[in-house]
Design a protein around this motif. Structure first.
Motif, PDB file in Angstrom:
ATOM      1  N   PRO A  74       0.881  -1.258   0.142  1.00  0.00           N
ATOM      2  CA  PRO A  74      -0.252  -0.103   0.051  1.00  0.00           C
ATOM      3  C   PRO A  74       0.803   1.238   0.033  1.00  0.00           C
ATOM      4  N   ASN A  75       0.306   2.267  -0.494  1.00  0.00           N
ATOM      5  CA  ASN A  75       1.092   3.508  -0.477  1.00  0.00           C
ATOM      6  C   ASN A  75       0.888   4.308   0.812  1.00  0.00           C
ATOM      7  N   GLU A  76       1.443   5.529   0.925  1.00  0.00           N
ATOM      8  CA  GLU A  76       1.444   6.260   2.373  1.00  0.00           C
ATOM      9  C   GLU A  76      -0.012   6.398   3.082  1.00  0.00           C
ATOM     10  N   TYR A  77      -0.868   6.281   2.009  1.00  0.00           N
ATOM     11  CA  TYR A  77      -2.331   6.593   2.435  1.00  0.00           C
ATOM     12  C   TYR A  77      -3.206   5.054   2.997  1.00  0.00           C
ATOM     13  N   GLY A  78      -2.434   4.085   2.721  1.00  0.00           N
ATOM     14  CA  GLY A  78      -3.061   2.804   3.099  1.00  0.00           C
ATOM     15  C   GLY A  78      -3.595   1.968   1.946  1.00  0.00           C
ATOM     16  N   TYR A  79      -3.587   2.311   0.816  1.00  0.00           N
ATOM     17  CA  TYR A  79      -4.439   1.791  -0.339  1.00  0.00           C
ATOM     18  C   TYR A  79      -3.503   1.640  -1.342  1.00  0.00           C
ATOM     19  N   VAL A  80      -3.641   0.841  -2.485  1.00  0.00           N
ATOM     20  CA  VAL A  80      -3.164   0.545  -3.801  1.00  0.00           C
ATOM     21  C   VAL A  80      -3.908   1.077  -4.779  1.00  0.00           C
ATOM     22  N   VAL A  81      -3.050   1.619  -5.874  1.00  0.00           N
ATOM     23  CA  VAL A  81      -3.855   2.079  -7.153  1.00  0.00           C
ATOM     24  C   VAL A  81      -3.207   1.435  -8.295  1.00  0.00           C
ATOM     25  N   VAL A  82      -3.968   0.653  -9.075  1.00  0.00           N
ATOM     26  CA  VAL A  82      -3.618  -0.036 -10.249  1.00  0.00           C
ATOM     27  C   VAL A  82      -4.250   0.392 -11.566  1.00  0.00           C
ATOM     28  N   GLN A  83      -3.699   0.146 -12.686  1.00  0.00           N
ATOM     29  CA  GLN A  83      -4.222   0.433 -13.823  1.00  0.00           C
ATOM     30  C   GLN A  83      -3.829  -0.671 -14.934  1.00  0.00           C
ATOM     31  N   THR A  84      -4.801  -0.629 -16.015  1.00  0.00           N
ATOM     32  CA  THR A  84      -4.434  -1.599 -17.204  1.00  0.00           C
ATOM     33  C   THR A  84      -3.180  -0.920 -17.816  1.00  0.00           C
ATOM     34  N   ALA A  85      -2.535  -1.896 -18.745  1.00  0.00           N
ATOM     35  CA  ALA A  85      -1.399  -1.560 -19.347  1.00  0.00           C
ATOM     36  C   ALA A  85      -1.594  -0.498 -20.539  1.00  0.00           C
ATOM     37  N   GLY A 136      -8.970  10.756  -8.459  1.00  0.00           N
ATOM     38  CA  GLY A 136      -7.653  11.928  -8.076  1.00  0.00           C
ATOM     39  C   GLY A 136      -6.449  11.749  -8.777  1.00  0.00           C
ATOM     40  N   ALA A 137      -5.439  12.420  -8.452  1.00  0.00           N
ATOM     41  CA  ALA A 137      -4.286  12.383  -9.147  1.00  0.00           C
ATOM     42  C   ALA A 137      -3.753  11.264  -8.178  1.00  0.00           C
ATOM     43  N   VAL A 138      -3.414  10.168  -8.772  1.00  0.00           N
ATOM     44  CA  VAL A 138      -2.833   9.019  -7.916  1.00  0.00           C
ATOM     45  C   VAL A 138      -1.645   8.673  -8.986  1.00  0.00           C
ATOM     46  N   ALA A 139      -0.745   7.780  -8.417  1.00  0.00           N
ATOM     47  CA  ALA A 139       0.388   7.416  -9.054  1.00  0.00           C
ATOM     48  C   ALA A 139       0.045   5.683  -9.091  1.00  0.00           C
ATOM     49  N   PRO A 140      -0.450   5.357 -10.189  1.00  0.00           N
ATOM     50  CA  PRO A 140      -1.005   3.918 -10.213  1.00  0.00           C
ATOM     51  C   PRO A 140       0.027   2.853 -10.670  1.00  0.00           C
ATOM     52  N   THR A 141       0.056   1.796 -10.323  1.00  0.00           N
ATOM     53  CA  THR A 141       1.070   0.783 -10.659  1.00  0.00           C
ATOM     54  C   THR A 141       0.387   0.136 -11.984  1.00  0.00           C
ATOM     55  N   THR A 142       1.276   0.268 -12.992  1.00  0.00           N
ATOM     56  CA  THR A 142       0.721  -0.341 -14.386  1.00  0.00           C
ATOM     57  C   THR A 142       0.812  -1.761 -14.179  1.00  0.00           C
TER      58      THR A 142
END
Length: 183
Positions: A74-85, A136-142
């Motif tokens: 998880p990120n510093e806020y306690g969640y994970v952000v993912v996205q498609t390729a 929002g403006a998140v930094a996703p893991t592709t």
């Protein structure tokens, strides 16, 4: 305050217009009967339940994938952000739900005809609801073409989309820019 974003899984709302502005009220349990008393004050009770969120128990996968699984912390806020390729669908992963968004136009249409929803919430039991909002403006893991694990969910990136399976319940959804299929 002009608006509120809620990932609350309610599929029923009581709606009216006050001083030219729309007002909607929903209940945490999502029961339409809880909203019925508001009709005496001019509210209309509407259901946003979609047939696409009705799932058969036969749709539950038999087993989680095995083999090499990459854990996404998880990120510093306690969640994970993912996205498609392709970057056309992003999802926030939390322990109790998955919230996804797309700019595509293939998801469920609003009942008022104003266009498609661009967000969806999937709960650990495979139920869900369409939502409007923005991650929002998140930094996703592709995601690449492999299997991942994050916060109690197994995520398989496939040509058909991102498949989220809750590790405890075996329920989840296949999410793509074209469709959302809960199981």
């Amino acid at each position: 305050m002009d608006s509120v974003l809620s990932w609350q899984p309610s599929t029923h709302t009581a709606e009216t217009v006050v001083d030219g502005r729309p007002l909607a009220i929903w209940t945490p349990s999502g029961e339409a009967a809880d909203l019925e008393p508001l009709k005496q004050f001019g509210f209309t009770v509407a259901s946003y339940q979609s047939a696409s969120f009705v799932r058969a128990t036969a749709d539950v996968p038999a087993a989680l994938p095995s083999g090499d699984i990459e854990t996404i912390p998880p990120n510093e806020y306690g969640y994970v952000v993912v996205q498609t390729a392709a970057g056309d669908t992003q999802c926030i992963v939390e322990a109790t739900f998955i919230g996804c968004e797309t700019e595509g136009t293939n998801w469920q249409q609003h009942v008022d005809g104003s266009g498609p929803y661009h967000g969806v919430r999937i709960n650990t039991d495979g139920t869900g609801s369409w939502v409007d909002g923005n991650l929002g403006a998140v930094a996703p893991t592709t995601l690449g073409a492999k299997t991942y694990r994050a916060l109690g969910w197994t995520i398989a990136s496939t040509p058909a989309g991102m498949r989220f399976t809750n590790d405890k319940t075996g329920h989840g959804a296949l999410v793509s820019v074209q469709n959302v299929q809960p199981f």
